[in-house]
Design a protein around this motif. Structure first.
Motif, short mmCIF file in Angstrom:
data_model
loop_
_atom_site.label_atom_id
_atom_site.label_comp_id
_atom_site.label_asym_id
_atom_site.label_seq_id
_atom_site.Cartn_x
_atom_site.Cartn_y
_atom_site.Cartn_z
N LEU B 11 56.32 6.10 4.79
CA LEU B 11 55.54 6.69 3.90
C LEU B 11 54.25 5.95 3.81
O LEU B 11 54.03 4.88 3.42
CB LEU B 11 56.09 6.81 2.59
CG LEU B 11 55.33 7.46 1.58
CD1 LEU B 11 55.81 8.89 1.58
CD2 LEU B 11 55.32 6.82 0.13
N SER B 12 53.05 6.91 4.22
CA SER B 12 51.69 6.16 4.08
C SER B 12 50.85 7.03 2.97
O SER B 12 51.32 8.42 2.84
CB SER B 12 50.76 6.52 5.42
OG SER B 12 51.37 5.57 6.45
N LEU B 13 50.09 6.44 2.37
CA LEU B 13 49.03 7.34 1.27
C LEU B 13 48.15 6.81 1.51
O LEU B 13 47.47 5.64 1.37
CB LEU B 13 49.69 6.92 -0.12
CG LEU B 13 49.11 7.86 -1.28
CD1 LEU B 13 50.53 7.91 -2.40
CD2 LEU B 13 48.07 7.12 -1.83
N TYR B 14 46.91 7.94 1.35
CA TYR B 14 45.55 7.63 1.30
C TYR B 14 44.93 8.12 0.04
O TYR B 14 45.12 9.28 -0.44
CB TYR B 14 44.94 8.17 2.43
CG TYR B 14 45.26 7.95 3.87
CD1 TYR B 14 44.55 7.09 4.63
CD2 TYR B 14 46.53 8.46 4.65
CE1 TYR B 14 44.82 6.70 5.71
CE2 TYR B 14 47.08 8.03 5.71
CZ TYR B 14 46.22 7.13 6.45
OH TYR B 14 46.76 6.61 7.82
N LYS B 62 46.40 11.73 0.06
CA LYS B 62 46.99 12.55 1.26
C LYS B 62 48.38 11.75 1.63
O LYS B 62 48.27 10.51 1.41
CB LYS B 62 46.05 12.48 2.38
CG LYS B 62 46.55 13.31 3.51
CD LYS B 62 45.52 13.32 4.84
CE LYS B 62 46.05 12.61 5.75
NZ LYS B 62 44.99 11.84 6.56
N ILE B 63 49.28 12.34 1.82
CA ILE B 63 50.49 11.52 1.89
C ILE B 63 51.17 11.90 3.41
O ILE B 63 51.29 12.96 3.68
CB ILE B 63 51.60 11.73 0.72
CG1 ILE B 63 50.94 11.21 -0.44
CG2 ILE B 63 52.77 11.09 1.13
CD1 ILE B 63 51.71 11.31 -1.73
N THR B 64 51.60 11.04 4.10
CA THR B 64 52.52 11.37 5.36
C THR B 64 53.60 10.66 5.14
O THR B 64 53.75 9.49 4.58
CB THR B 64 51.53 10.89 6.65
OG1 THR B 64 51.29 9.64 6.54
CG2 THR B 64 50.31 11.66 7.05
N GLY B 65 54.70 11.00 6.05
CA GLY B 65 55.90 10.24 6.05
C GLY B 65 57.08 11.14 5.36
O GLY B 65 56.62 11.93 4.69
N ASN B 73 63.91 15.55 1.48
CA ASN B 73 62.55 15.05 1.29
C ASN B 73 61.79 15.98 0.24
O ASN B 73 61.42 17.03 0.08
CB ASN B 73 61.84 15.45 2.67
CG ASN B 73 60.35 14.87 2.66
OD1 ASN B 73 60.00 14.11 1.92
ND2 ASN B 73 59.63 15.17 3.72
N ILE B 74 61.39 15.19 -0.72
CA ILE B 74 60.75 15.85 -1.91
C ILE B 74 59.30 16.09 -1.58
O ILE B 74 58.62 16.64 -2.47
CB ILE B 74 60.61 14.68 -3.24
CG1 ILE B 74 59.86 13.19 -2.83
CG2 ILE B 74 61.97 14.21 -3.64
CD1 ILE B 74 59.49 12.67 -4.17
N TYR B 75 58.84 15.55 -0.29
CA TYR B 75 57.41 16.17 -0.01
C TYR B 75 57.57 17.43 0.88
O TYR B 75 56.36 17.95 1.38
CB TYR B 75 56.25 15.13 0.62
CG TYR B 75 55.91 14.14 -0.48
CD1 TYR B 75 54.94 14.36 -1.19
CD2 TYR B 75 56.62 12.86 -0.83
CE1 TYR B 75 54.52 13.62 -2.21
CE2 TYR B 75 56.05 11.95 -1.45
CZ TYR B 75 55.12 12.40 -2.25
OH TYR B 75 54.66 11.65 -3.25
#
Ligand SMILES: Nc1ncnc2c1ncn2[C@@H]1O[C@H](COP(=O)(O)OP(=O)(O)OP(=O)(O)O)[C@@H](O)[C@H]1O
Ligand SMILES: [Mg+2]
Lengths: 393, 252
Positions: B11-14, B62-65, B73-75
């Protein structure tokens, strides 16, 4: 701040001595002076308005009015007779303006008969002079008792100042206006403060606030020319200018006030409340309606009251859009006449010292008292009970 | 670590351009207390908020992963964020009761979930307040404003409010940071009891608190997860030098 150099500052009795900062002193005095001045001005305005209505409360000044009372006991309503030479006598005022207002009123107050009574009138006016003094007292009492009647015929032979009729008119317009302006203003504020994107907010807010800058005569004109026709076609009622058209037009004037103040109140609700609510699994709408809105209620209540105050005192729009006939009916599609419009339209036609003149000023005082009451209500009710009720004791 | 409640995959978050979380992967066990520790600004709150998607509220995030809760997956695009938050409650660092009465604060959550029965609501209010160990202090003044409570009471009220919607997971962001030792120990005790029913993730700056209350500890540093293990292991024999430096206070 002072001549002391911070580096050499030391705690001696001398350095701690009280200083007189006279620029601050002056600024403070000027500011408080201005504040007191504005309070004094408001006070003086009220005194003046009320003072002009004082003759109503004393019997000596009602002479001029009562004379007409005497002559007209058995006669039908006879004002507004189109013959020019008659009019000045009937009213005791040789002003030309009178013709104007008479014509307006004759058009709208249909039940009143005019025109035929020409001859009787002439007789009446000749007789009036000797009787003045006798009926003086009674005339004054009549003025008062007509306040509670439902008829507003200030310039008829038998003048009646039915404030009830005006009150009904004012309330009708106010209620109609607030039914539109309240929900619309508050919901628009809720939308911009909680849902709208930043971009949308940047567009909506200035546009609505621009509406506040519209001169009310423009709104009135718009109502008179366009809205009246539109609504008449839509609902198919008879009277073109009526309380409904006036109310909707007034809503246009009240919306910006309600919107602006509500929006400020809603935006001031801390983000932490919103977060807490969303974190509990509330949707955006639930959060807006059950958390943000209640938290902003005091501000919104104040906004509504100010809106009511605006509608109450607005003159130009109602004057142009309501038809101005003081009828008593609950029907929103009938013409009405409000307090403010009455002053606005009749003040120029009255004679100084006449009962009619005093009554108009009395109405002015009433308006003043009303708005004062509204503000007091906003202040005390909101700060006291309402907040407790909503937010717990 | 068999019974996994939450599994995080890269999980990455910007925040805009700025990377705040860098490929975090970890597994959070069910019915345990997991502590998140690390220096200020390392991304603990950011990570916690991404577990119930509170970061959605911040523009330009922005979120990836993947963030898998019970395998979902809650995203994912088809997941409803409101339903996620009903199941994943959050207690904030700064107590934030609503400007309503104590009763209304607790009843709010159940009410928006459609519970209207007064008796049932009363019951939920009492149970939640009892669970949060504040019932005895407020039972006689449920109609009073929650704003009149002390800071420690307010925080426990907020915990009760979170419990009232019966979530599966409770996220706590430094719940005791502004509290006195007595309130703090009450909340720690509370955390200890709550793990029977809930999966708890708690952010704390207080090493003793982490050691006392948690079963697992994750150490974050500059947006990265340095290591995660049983609390005992982390505090006795951490495998990374950075972790050791941090928990022994030799940091920076
Ligand atoms: N809304 C935001 N917009 C932009 N950057 C943010 C935002 N919130 C946090 N950040 C940045 O992300 C990084 C991580 O912040 P975060 O709040 O997660 O730290 P933290 O570990 O909780 O710190 P603390 O212990 O002080 O609470 C920080 O560098 C912070 O400046
Ligand atoms: Mg934080």
């Amino acid at each position: 701040m002072s001549s002391q150099n911070p580096t050499t500052f030391s705690f001696t009795k001398e350095s701690l001595k009280k200083q007189f900062r006279w620029s601050e002193f002056l600024a403070e005095k000027i500011i408080s002076g201005v504040a007191f001045l504005s309070i004094a001005i408001i006070f003086l305005i009220f005194i003046f308005v009320f003072k002009e209505s004082l003759p109503l409360f004393s019997s000596s000044k009602t002479v001029e009015k009562t004379e007409i009372q005497v002559t007209s006991t058995t006669q039908p309503e006879t004002y507004g007779a189109p013959t020019e030479d008659l009019e000045p006598e009937t009213y005791g005022t040789p002003t030309e303006d009178l013709t104007a207002i008479d014509v307006v009123e004759t058009n709208e107050l249909e039940p009143e008969t005019y025109g035929e009574a020409v001859e009787e009138l002439t007789v009446g006016t000749e007789e009036e002079t000797p009787k003045i003094t006798e009926t003086n007292k009674e005339g004054k009492n009549n003025t008062w008792s007509t306040f509670l009647s439902c008829e507003w015929f200030p310039v008829s032979e038998n003048p009646r100042f039915g404030l009830i009729a005006l009150l009904i008119g004012t309330l009708k317009v106010t209620i109609i206006a607030m039914l539109f302006a309240g929900p619309l203003g508050v919901l628009a504020a809720l939308y911009t403060s909680t849902f709208a994107s930043k971009r949308a907010k940047e567009i909506i807010k200035p546009v609505i606030e621009l509406l506040a800058a519209f001169p009310s005569v423009v709104i009135g004109f718009f109502a008179l020319m366009i809205m009246a026709t539109f609504f008449q076609n839509l609902f198919g009622y008879e009277t073109r200018l009526n309380a409904f058209v006036g109310g909707v037009a007034m809503a246009l004037a009240a919306i910006p006030i309600i919107y602006t103040i509500s929006e400020d109140a809603l935006s001031a609700v801390p983000k932490t409340y919103t977060e807490a609510s969303l974190a509990l699994g509330a949707s955006k709408w639930q959060t807006a309606f059950f958390v943000t809105l209640p938290a902003a209620i005091p501000g919104i209540f104040a906004a509504i009251l100010l809106g009511i105050g605006r509608v109450f005192g607005e003159t130009m729009i109602v004057l142009m859009a309501t038809g101005n006939a003081a009828l008593n009916s609950a029907n929103p599609f009938e013409s009405v006449r409000t307090f403010a419009a009455t002053i606005g339209s009749e003040m120029a036609e009255t004679v100084f010292g006449e009962t009619h003149y005093s009554v108009l000023f009395f109405i002015g005082s009433l308006l003043f008292v009303f708005s004062f009451g509204l503000n007091a209500l906003a202040e005390f009710y909101v700060k006291g009970k309402l907040i407790k009720k909503i937010q717990g004791k | 670590m068999k019974d996994i409640k939450i599994e995080v995959n890269k999980l990455s978050l910007y925040y805009g351009e700025k990377l705040a979380l860098n490929e975090i992967s970890m597994q959070i066990p069910r019915n345990k207390v997991t502590a998140l520790i690390g220096p200020s600004g390392c991304g603990k709150s950011t990570f916690l908020r991404s577990i119930n998607r509170m970061n959605d509220l911040i523009p330009d995030v922005k979120i990836t992963g993947e963030m898998l809760v019970e395998g979902v997956n809650i995203y994912d695009k088809n997941v409803d964020v409101v339903n996620i938050r009903k199941k994943i409650g959050m207690v904030f660092q700064k107590s934030n009761p609503f400007p309503k009465s104590i009763y209304e604060n607790i009843a709010y959550g159940p009410k928006i979930n459609g519970i209207k029965d007064k008796k049932q609501l009363d019951e939920i209010v009492e149970t939640s307040l009892r669970q949060a160990a504040i019932w005895d202090e407020v039972k006689d003044r449920l109609g009073d404003s929650a704003m009149g409570l002390s800071g420690g009471q307010q925080q426990r009220l907020c915990i009760a409010r979170t419990l009232a919607v019966s979530p599966d997971i409770v996220l706590m962001d430094e719940p005791a940071s502004a509290l006195d030792p007595i309130s703090t120990s009450k909340i720690e005790e509370l955390v200890h009891q709550l793990k029977e029913q809930y999966t708890i993730i708690i952010v704390t700056h207080n090493m003793q608190q982490a050691a006392r209350t948690s079963d697992y500890t994750a150490f974050f540093y500059l947006g990265e997860l340095i290591e995660m293990d049983k609390t005992k292991s982390i505090f006795t024999k951490p495998s990374k030098k950075q972790t050791e430096d941090y928990i022994t206070g030799r940091f920076g």
